[in-house]
Scaffold this motif. Structure first.
Motif, PDB file in Angstrom:
ATOM      1  N   ARG A  77      26.559 -43.758 -11.498  1.00 46.88           N
ATOM      2  CA  ARG A  77      25.520 -43.499 -10.492  1.00 46.88           C
ATOM      3  C   ARG A  77      24.158 -43.979 -10.990  1.00 46.88           C
ATOM      4  O   ARG A  77      23.418 -44.627 -10.249  1.00 46.88           O
ATOM      5  CB  ARG A  77      25.475 -42.017 -10.156  1.00 46.88           C
ATOM      6  N   THR A  78      23.845 -43.686 -12.231  1.00 47.15           N
ATOM      7  CA  THR A  78      22.560 -44.116 -12.796  1.00 47.15           C
ATOM      8  C   THR A  78      22.449 -45.632 -12.797  1.00 47.15           C
ATOM      9  O   THR A  78      21.445 -46.191 -12.351  1.00 47.15           O
ATOM     10  CB  THR A  78      22.406 -43.580 -14.237  1.00 47.15           C
ATOM     11  N   ASN A 131      19.953 -48.134 -10.404  1.00 49.99           N
ATOM     12  CA  ASN A 131      19.031 -49.073 -11.038  1.00 49.99           C
ATOM     13  C   ASN A 131      19.324 -50.517 -10.664  1.00 49.99           C
ATOM     14  O   ASN A 131      18.415 -51.307 -10.457  1.00 49.99           O
ATOM     15  CB  ASN A 131      19.069 -48.928 -12.563  1.00 49.99           C
ATOM     16  N   TYR A 132      20.583 -50.867 -10.556  1.00 52.37           N
ATOM     17  CA  TYR A 132      20.977 -52.254 -10.318  1.00 52.37           C
ATOM     18  C   TYR A 132      20.847 -52.651  -8.849  1.00 52.37           C
ATOM     19  O   TYR A 132      20.376 -53.726  -8.540  1.00 52.37           O
ATOM     20  CB  TYR A 132      22.412 -52.466 -10.800  1.00 52.37           C
ATOM     21  N   PHE A 133      21.279 -51.784  -7.933  1.00 56.22           N
ATOM     22  CA  PHE A 133      21.321 -52.138  -6.518  1.00 56.22           C
ATOM     23  C   PHE A 133      20.167 -51.583  -5.698  1.00 56.22           C
ATOM     24  O   PHE A 133      19.857 -52.106  -4.645  1.00 56.22           O
ATOM     25  CB  PHE A 133      22.647 -51.680  -5.887  1.00 56.22           C
ATOM     26  N   GLY A 134      19.571 -50.486  -6.112  1.00 55.51           N
ATOM     27  CA  GLY A 134      18.508 -49.897  -5.315  1.00 55.51           C
ATOM     28  C   GLY A 134      19.035 -49.382  -3.984  1.00 55.51           C
ATOM     29  O   GLY A 134      20.243 -49.243  -3.779  1.00 55.51           O
ATOM     30  N   THR A 135      18.122 -49.113  -3.050  1.00 53.19           N
ATOM     31  CA  THR A 135      18.533 -48.521  -1.770  1.00 53.19           C
ATOM     32  C   THR A 135      18.103 -49.348  -0.558  1.00 53.19           C
ATOM     33  O   THR A 135      18.308 -48.927   0.568  1.00 53.19           O
ATOM     34  CB  THR A 135      17.950 -47.098  -1.640  1.00 53.19           C
ATOM     35  N   LYS A 136      17.530 -50.504  -0.752  1.00 47.05           N
ATOM     36  CA  LYS A 136      17.070 -51.311   0.380  1.00 47.05           C
ATOM     37  C   LYS A 136      18.236 -51.867   1.204  1.00 47.05           C
ATOM     38  O   LYS A 136      18.253 -51.738   2.418  1.00 47.05           O
ATOM     39  CB  LYS A 136      16.190 -52.457  -0.119  1.00 47.05           C
ATOM     40  N   ALA A 137      19.221 -52.468   0.548  1.00 45.00           N
ATOM     41  CA  ALA A 137      20.339 -53.105   1.258  1.00 45.00           C
ATOM     42  C   ALA A 137      21.514 -52.162   1.481  1.00 45.00           C
ATOM     43  O   ALA A 137      22.306 -52.371   2.394  1.00 45.00           O
ATOM     44  CB  ALA A 137      20.816 -54.338   0.493  1.00 45.00           C
ATOM     45  N   CYS A 172      31.165 -56.054 -13.644  1.00 50.25           N
ATOM     46  CA  CYS A 172      31.600 -55.659 -12.292  1.00 50.25           C
ATOM     47  C   CYS A 172      30.444 -55.796 -11.308  1.00 50.25           C
ATOM     48  O   CYS A 172      30.614 -56.309 -10.199  1.00 50.25           O
ATOM     49  CB  CYS A 172      32.127 -54.231 -12.292  1.00 50.25           C
ATOM     50  N   PHE A 173      29.256 -55.349 -11.694  1.00 53.48           N
ATOM     51  CA  PHE A 173      28.084 -55.447 -10.827  1.00 53.48           C
ATOM     52  C   PHE A 173      27.748 -56.909 -10.513  1.00 53.48           C
ATOM     53  O   PHE A 173      27.367 -57.233  -9.397  1.00 53.48           O
ATOM     54  CB  PHE A 173      26.871 -54.779 -11.461  1.00 53.48           C
ATOM     55  N   GLU A 174      27.893 -57.766 -11.497  1.00 50.95           N
ATOM     56  CA  GLU A 174      27.619 -59.184 -11.272  1.00 50.95           C
ATOM     57  C   GLU A 174      28.608 -59.758 -10.260  1.00 50.95           C
ATOM     58  O   GLU A 174      28.226 -60.537  -9.386  1.00 50.95           O
ATOM     59  CB  GLU A 174      27.674 -59.962 -12.591  1.00 50.95           C
ATOM     60  N   LEU A 175      29.863 -59.364 -10.345  1.00 50.99           N
ATOM     61  CA  LEU A 175      30.839 -59.809  -9.344  1.00 50.99           C
ATOM     62  C   LEU A 175      30.474 -59.291  -7.960  1.00 50.99           C
ATOM     63  O   LEU A 175      30.565 -60.020  -6.965  1.00 50.99           O
ATOM     64  CB  LEU A 175      32.246 -59.342  -9.730  1.00 50.99           C
ATOM     65  N   MET A 176      30.050 -58.028  -7.891  1.00 47.39           N
ATOM     66  CA  MET A 176      29.637 -57.461  -6.615  1.00 47.39           C
ATOM     67  C   MET A 176      28.450 -58.239  -6.048  1.00 47.39           C
ATOM     68  O   MET A 176      28.404 -58.546  -4.854  1.00 47.39           O
ATOM     69  CB  MET A 176      29.286 -55.980  -6.789  1.00 47.39           C
ATOM     70  N   ARG A 177      27.496 -58.580  -6.899  1.00 44.00           N
ATOM     71  CA  ARG A 177      26.318 -59.337  -6.467  1.00 44.00           C
ATOM     72  C   ARG A 177      26.734 -60.692  -5.908  1.00 44.00           C
ATOM     73  O   ARG A 177      26.251 -61.119  -4.860  1.00 44.00           O
ATOM     74  CB  ARG A 177      25.351 -59.523  -7.637  1.00 44.00           C
ATOM     75  N   ARG A 178      27.665 -61.346  -6.580  1.00 42.08           N
ATOM     76  CA  ARG A 178      28.125 -62.660  -6.113  1.00 42.08           C
ATOM     77  C   ARG A 178      28.830 -62.568  -4.762  1.00 42.08           C
ATOM     78  O   ARG A 178      28.646 -63.422  -3.892  1.00 42.08           O
ATOM     79  CB  ARG A 178      29.040 -63.302  -7.149  1.00 42.08           C
ATOM     80  N   TYR A 179      29.656 -61.526  -4.590  1.00 44.22           N
ATOM     81  CA  TYR A 179      30.289 -61.314  -3.282  1.00 44.22           C
ATOM     82  C   TYR A 179      29.235 -61.083  -2.208  1.00 44.22           C
ATOM     83  O   TYR A 179      29.340 -61.596  -1.092  1.00 44.22           O
ATOM     84  CB  TYR A 179      31.265 -60.132  -3.321  1.00 44.22           C
ATOM     85  N   TYR A 180      28.225 -60.298  -2.533  1.00 45.87           N
ATOM     86  CA  TYR A 180      27.158 -60.016  -1.568  1.00 45.87           C
ATOM     87  C   TYR A 180      26.394 -61.292  -1.195  1.00 45.87           C
ATOM     88  O   TYR A 180      26.029 -61.483  -0.032  1.00 45.87           O
ATOM     89  CB  TYR A 180      26.202 -58.956  -2.126  1.00 45.87           C
TER      90      TYR A 180
END
Length: 113
Positions: A55-56, A60-66, A14-22
């Motif tokens: 949440r954990t 770890n995967y997305f951080g808080t910068k973006a 799911c995170f990889e799909l989110m990354r690709r959309y981003y």
């Protein structure tokens, strides 16, 4: 769902799909809802196991910068709101809160707090 008690593979997919959309649209925001615990005793505790796990991994995967990381008081709803969109005024937390609270009626009482 796979009965292997190892949800990370699914969550990371799911995170990889989110990354690709981003990568296709860097103005995008995300959100998800952790399913309630089935056990009635665990269900009464704030912040269910799934939510804490998600949440954990999200931190770890997305951080808080973006993204600004926000969640509801029941700790089942998690939002990754695009900081760039918030800063240009195209996205307001108040507007998102209003939409979520109307959409899910009594399930969440989301606010910026």
């Amino acid at each position: 769902m796979t009965n292997d008690n190892e949800p990370r593979r699914i969550v990371y997919s799911c995170f990889e799909l989110m990354r690709r959309y981003y990568l296709k649209d860097n103005t995008i925001s995300f959100g998800f809802v952790a399913a309630s615990d089935i056990d009635p005793i665990k269900k009464e505790k704030p912040g269910n196991r799934r939510f804490r796990f998600y949440r954990t991994l999200v931190n770890n995967y997305f951080g808080t910068k973006a993204f600004a990381h926000l969640h509801d008081g029941n700790e089942r709803l998690y939002l990754l709101l695009n900081r760039q969109q918030i800063q240009n005024g195209k996205l307001t937390v108040e507007h998102i809160s209003e939409i979520i609270n109307k959409l899910y009626e009594c399930d969440f009482n989301f606010s910026w707090d």
